[in-house]
Scaffold this motif. Structure first.
Motif, PDB file in Angstrom:
ATOM      1  N   TRP A 258      38.305  36.305  51.203  1.00  0.00           N
ATOM      2  CA  TRP A 258      37.855  35.060  50.581  1.00  0.00           C
ATOM      3  C   TRP A 258      37.928  33.919  51.591  1.00  0.00           C
ATOM      4  O   TRP A 258      38.931  33.767  52.309  1.00  0.00           O
ATOM      5  CB  TRP A 258      38.731  34.702  49.371  1.00  0.00           C
ATOM      6  CG  TRP A 258      38.438  35.487  48.139  1.00  0.00           C
ATOM      7  CD1 TRP A 258      37.640  36.595  48.020  1.00  0.00           C
ATOM      8  CD2 TRP A 258      38.951  35.229  46.822  1.00  0.00           C
ATOM      9  NE1 TRP A 258      37.616  37.042  46.728  1.00  0.00           N
ATOM     10  CE2 TRP A 258      38.419  36.226  45.965  1.00  0.00           C
ATOM     11  CE3 TRP A 258      39.805  34.274  46.296  1.00  0.00           C
ATOM     12  CZ2 TRP A 258      38.719  36.275  44.604  1.00  0.00           C
ATOM     13  CZ3 TRP A 258      40.105  34.301  44.940  1.00  0.00           C
ATOM     14  CH2 TRP A 258      39.566  35.299  44.105  1.00  0.00           C
ATOM     15  N   SER A 259      36.887  33.120  51.601  1.00  0.00           N
ATOM     16  CA  SER A 259      36.906  31.845  52.311  1.00  0.00           C
ATOM     17  C   SER A 259      36.982  30.741  51.270  1.00  0.00           C
ATOM     18  O   SER A 259      36.116  30.656  50.399  1.00  0.00           O
ATOM     19  CB  SER A 259      35.643  31.684  53.162  1.00  0.00           C
ATOM     20  OG  SER A 259      35.659  32.555  54.255  1.00  0.00           O
ATOM     21  N   TYR A 260      38.036  29.931  51.344  1.00  0.00           N
ATOM     22  CA  TYR A 260      38.285  28.881  50.359  1.00  0.00           C
ATOM     23  C   TYR A 260      37.789  27.555  50.934  1.00  0.00           C
ATOM     24  O   TYR A 260      38.194  27.148  52.025  1.00  0.00           O
ATOM     25  CB  TYR A 260      39.782  28.751  50.063  1.00  0.00           C
ATOM     26  CG  TYR A 260      40.471  30.031  49.645  1.00  0.00           C
ATOM     27  CD1 TYR A 260      40.830  30.261  48.322  1.00  0.00           C
ATOM     28  CD2 TYR A 260      40.806  31.005  50.590  1.00  0.00           C
ATOM     29  CE1 TYR A 260      41.494  31.426  47.947  1.00  0.00           C
ATOM     30  CE2 TYR A 260      41.459  32.172  50.226  1.00  0.00           C
ATOM     31  CZ  TYR A 260      41.794  32.373  48.901  1.00  0.00           C
ATOM     32  OH  TYR A 260      42.453  33.530  48.546  1.00  0.00           O
ATOM     33  N   GLY A 261      36.934  26.884  50.180  1.00  0.00           N
ATOM     34  CA  GLY A 261      36.402  25.601  50.635  1.00  0.00           C
ATOM     35  C   GLY A 261      36.958  24.435  49.841  1.00  0.00           C
ATOM     36  O   GLY A 261      38.146  24.319  49.607  1.00  0.00           O
ATOM     37  N   GLU A 262      36.049  23.584  49.368  1.00  0.00           N
ATOM     38  CA  GLU A 262      36.479  22.385  48.658  1.00  0.00           C
ATOM     39  C   GLU A 262      36.766  22.679  47.194  1.00  0.00           C
ATOM     40  O   GLU A 262      36.308  23.679  46.648  1.00  0.00           O
ATOM     41  CB  GLU A 262      35.430  21.276  48.781  1.00  0.00           C
ATOM     42  CG  GLU A 262      34.108  21.552  48.101  1.00  0.00           C
ATOM     43  CD  GLU A 262      33.121  22.207  49.007  1.00  0.00           C
ATOM     44  OE1 GLU A 262      33.396  23.360  49.426  1.00  0.00           O
ATOM     45  OE2 GLU A 262      32.068  21.609  49.271  1.00  0.00           O
ATOM     46  N   VAL A 263      37.510  21.772  46.583  1.00  0.00           N
ATOM     47  CA  VAL A 263      37.817  21.863  45.158  1.00  0.00           C
ATOM     48  C   VAL A 263      37.212  20.631  44.482  1.00  0.00           C
ATOM     49  O   VAL A 263      37.392  19.507  44.958  1.00  0.00           O
ATOM     50  CB  VAL A 263      39.335  21.900  44.892  1.00  0.00           C
ATOM     51  CG1 VAL A 263      39.621  22.064  43.397  1.00  0.00           C
ATOM     52  CG2 VAL A 263      39.982  23.035  45.686  1.00  0.00           C
ATOM     53  N   TYR A 264      36.507  20.855  43.389  1.00  0.00           N
ATOM     54  CA  TYR A 264      35.830  19.774  42.671  1.00  0.00           C
ATOM     55  C   TYR A 264      36.238  19.750  41.198  1.00  0.00           C
ATOM     56  O   TYR A 264      36.622  20.783  40.630  1.00  0.00           O
ATOM     57  CB  TYR A 264      34.310  19.967  42.697  1.00  0.00           C
ATOM     58  CG  TYR A 264      33.644  19.770  44.021  1.00  0.00           C
ATOM     59  CD1 TYR A 264      33.283  18.503  44.463  1.00  0.00           C
ATOM     60  CD2 TYR A 264      33.345  20.863  44.835  1.00  0.00           C
ATOM     61  CE1 TYR A 264      32.639  18.323  45.682  1.00  0.00           C
ATOM     62  CE2 TYR A 264      32.708  20.694  46.050  1.00  0.00           C
ATOM     63  CZ  TYR A 264      32.362  19.412  46.467  1.00  0.00           C
ATOM     64  OH  TYR A 264      31.735  19.243  47.679  1.00  0.00           O
ATOM     65  N   ALA A 265      36.110  18.572  40.625  1.00  0.00           N
ATOM     66  CA  ALA A 265      36.151  18.485  39.165  1.00  0.00           C
ATOM     67  C   ALA A 265      34.849  19.065  38.628  1.00  0.00           C
ATOM     68  O   ALA A 265      33.830  19.107  39.330  1.00  0.00           O
ATOM     69  CB  ALA A 265      36.307  17.034  38.726  1.00  0.00           C
ATOM     70  N   ILE A 266      34.878  19.533  37.393  1.00  0.00           N
ATOM     71  CA  ILE A 266      33.678  19.999  36.708  1.00  0.00           C
ATOM     72  C   ILE A 266      33.268  18.904  35.734  1.00  0.00           C
ATOM     73  O   ILE A 266      34.110  18.343  35.023  1.00  0.00           O
ATOM     74  CB  ILE A 266      33.949  21.309  35.946  1.00  0.00           C
ATOM     75  CG1 ILE A 266      34.423  22.403  36.915  1.00  0.00           C
ATOM     76  CG2 ILE A 266      32.705  21.770  35.203  1.00  0.00           C
ATOM     77  CD1 ILE A 266      34.902  23.662  36.223  1.00  0.00           C
ATOM     78  N   GLN A 267      32.015  18.566  35.707  1.00  0.00           N
ATOM     79  CA  GLN A 267      31.554  17.474  34.857  1.00  0.00           C
ATOM     80  C   GLN A 267      31.954  17.711  33.404  1.00  0.00           C
ATOM     81  O   GLN A 267      31.848  18.826  32.888  1.00  0.00           O
ATOM     82  CB  GLN A 267      30.039  17.321  34.978  1.00  0.00           C
ATOM     83  CG  GLN A 267      29.595  16.761  36.311  1.00  0.00           C
ATOM     84  CD  GLN A 267      28.109  16.450  36.331  1.00  0.00           C
ATOM     85  OE1 GLN A 267      27.469  16.312  35.288  1.00  0.00           O
ATOM     86  NE2 GLN A 267      27.550  16.329  37.513  1.00  0.00           N
ATOM     87  N   ASN A 268      32.426  16.629  32.785  1.00  0.00           N
ATOM     88  CA  ASN A 268      32.831  16.626  31.376  1.00  0.00           C
ATOM     89  C   ASN A 268      33.981  17.591  31.080  1.00  0.00           C
ATOM     90  O   ASN A 268      34.142  18.071  29.956  1.00  0.00           O
ATOM     91  CB  ASN A 268      31.634  16.964  30.461  1.00  0.00           C
ATOM     92  CG  ASN A 268      30.473  16.011  30.656  1.00  0.00           C
ATOM     93  OD1 ASN A 268      30.659  14.802  30.742  1.00  0.00           O
ATOM     94  ND2 ASN A 268      29.266  16.560  30.735  1.00  0.00           N
ATOM     95  N   THR A 269      34.790  17.893  32.096  1.00  0.00           N
ATOM     96  CA  THR A 269      35.938  18.778  31.924  1.00  0.00           C
ATOM     97  C   THR A 269      37.168  18.145  32.544  1.00  0.00           C
ATOM     98  O   THR A 269      37.125  17.672  33.688  1.00  0.00           O
ATOM     99  CB  THR A 269      35.687  20.149  32.586  1.00  0.00           C
ATOM    100  OG1 THR A 269      34.511  20.736  32.034  1.00  0.00           O
ATOM    101  CG2 THR A 269      36.860  21.089  32.365  1.00  0.00           C
ATOM    102  N   ASN A 270      38.257  18.126  31.818  1.00  0.00           N
ATOM    103  CA  ASN A 270      39.516  17.580  32.311  1.00  0.00           C
ATOM    104  C   ASN A 270      40.058  18.474  33.419  1.00  0.00           C
ATOM    105  O   ASN A 270      40.157  19.693  33.255  1.00  0.00           O
ATOM    106  CB  ASN A 270      40.528  17.502  31.154  1.00  0.00           C
ATOM    107  CG  ASN A 270      41.761  16.696  31.517  1.00  0.00           C
ATOM    108  OD1 ASN A 270      42.224  16.710  32.654  1.00  0.00           O
ATOM    109  ND2 ASN A 270      42.292  15.982  30.539  1.00  0.00           N
ATOM    110  N   THR A 271      40.406  17.889  34.563  1.00  0.00           N
ATOM    111  CA  THR A 271      40.924  18.682  35.673  1.00  0.00           C
ATOM    112  C   THR A 271      42.268  19.322  35.349  1.00  0.00           C
ATOM    113  O   THR A 271      42.703  20.238  36.057  1.00  0.00           O
ATOM    114  CB  THR A 271      41.066  17.833  36.943  1.00  0.00           C
ATOM    115  OG1 THR A 271      41.924  16.712  36.674  1.00  0.00           O
ATOM    116  CG2 THR A 271      39.706  17.340  37.421  1.00  0.00           C
ATOM    117  N   ALA A 272      42.929  18.849  34.301  1.00  0.00           N
ATOM    118  CA  ALA A 272      44.172  19.485  33.875  1.00  0.00           C
ATOM    119  C   ALA A 272      43.891  20.832  33.210  1.00  0.00           C
ATOM    120  O   ALA A 272      44.812  21.645  33.030  1.00  0.00           O
ATOM    121  CB  ALA A 272      44.925  18.576  32.896  1.00  0.00           C
TER     122      ALA A 272
END
Length: 273
Positions: free
Chosen positions: A242-256
């Motif tokens: 696995w190559s791990y890149g950036e982490v993003y929020a998902i629209q209309n979804t709580n990052t928690a």
């Protein structure tokens, strides 16, 4: 470096999409014209850069995108820094690769962060002083270094987040299919989201791991280099890369609840356990 991971001191936007060839930074960097002033970071202090032969200090103050004026310069660098903010290495954002940044973890043991720097803008308001720089995924104000006062809040490149659902993501050393963020564990799933569902940039991991599919433990480099003459080891051990890149929020979804992480150029959903 702890867990051989870079703490991308951002918590906001950026960029590692250019390493995947399909995300927002790649598109953003392609828009750079050649007529913009080239700005240079100060190697002894990542909070400072030079624009038009003048030294600027980046403040912790940020502005909204609507407050940007003319785009006047660019830096386009990943800055690898130590705990004191000294730049150990710089990598062009348009030539960086997963392997390049992952190798830094081995070659720069004192590295504590990789900070992306992109464009430099004039402020939209004529009453504002200095310039605005796209650093760490946010638009930070920057003023002449010679005018900095003791009351000014300098760019907190090493700022730790107190919110339990803020801060940097790292790969769980006990399970390469999971991410850790403060005291929270995110399980990376096989589910994917499309690019138009991607929200705010949160962090970057910039590592490549080969791990045992059954135990989910990283396979040491020395084991990977061994020659399996009779093929017995490969039969016993199923490997994932696995190559791990950036982490993003998902629209209309709580990052928690869940986030999106780039795994091998796909936006995979990681669910908080």
């Amino acid at each position: 470096m702890k867990n051989r991971a870079f703490t991308l001191i951002l918590s906001a936007t950026v960029i590692f999409g250019l390493l995947c060839g399909c995300s927002s930074l790649n598109q953003k960097t392609e828009l750079y014209p050649n007529d913009k002033e080239k700005c240079t970071l100060h190697s002894d202090n990542v909070t400072q850069f030079t624009y038009q032969d003048k030294s600027y200090t980046i403040l912790n103050n940020t502005v909204a995108e609507r407050e940007l004026g003319s785009w006047v310069g660019s830096i386009k660098k990943f800055a690898v820094v130590d705990a004191k903010g000294r730049i150990l290495l710089q990598q062009d954002t348009d030539t960086a690769s997963f392997m390049t940044l992952a190798d830094i973890a081995d070659t720069e043991p004192n590295a504590t962060a990789v900070i992306p720097f992109l464009n430099v803008y004039e402020p939209k308001s004529s009453t504002e002083k200095g310039v605005i720089v796209d650093a760490n995924g946010e638009f930070h104000q920057a003023i002449y270094t010679e005018t900095v006062k003791t009351s000014d809040q300098i760019f907190h490149f090493d700022q730790k987040q107190s919110d339990p659902f803020s801060g940097s993501f790292t790969v769980n050393p006990r399970d390469c299919t999971q991410l850790l963020r403060a005291n929270n564990v995110y399980q990376i799933t096989d589910q994917t989201v499309s690019e138009d569902q991607i929200g705010e940039y949160l962090d970057i991991i910039a590592q490549s791991f080969v791990f045992d599919k059954k135990t989910k433990l990283k396979i040491p480099a020395e084991d990977l280099s061994k020659i399996d003459w009779d093929g017995k080891d490969s039969e016993k051990q199923k490997r994932e890369s696995w190559s791990y890149g950036e982490v993003y929020a998902i629209q209309n979804t709580n990052t928690a609840k869940s986030v999106a992480v780039v795994i091998n150029s796909e936006y995979r959903i990681a669910v908080c356990l």
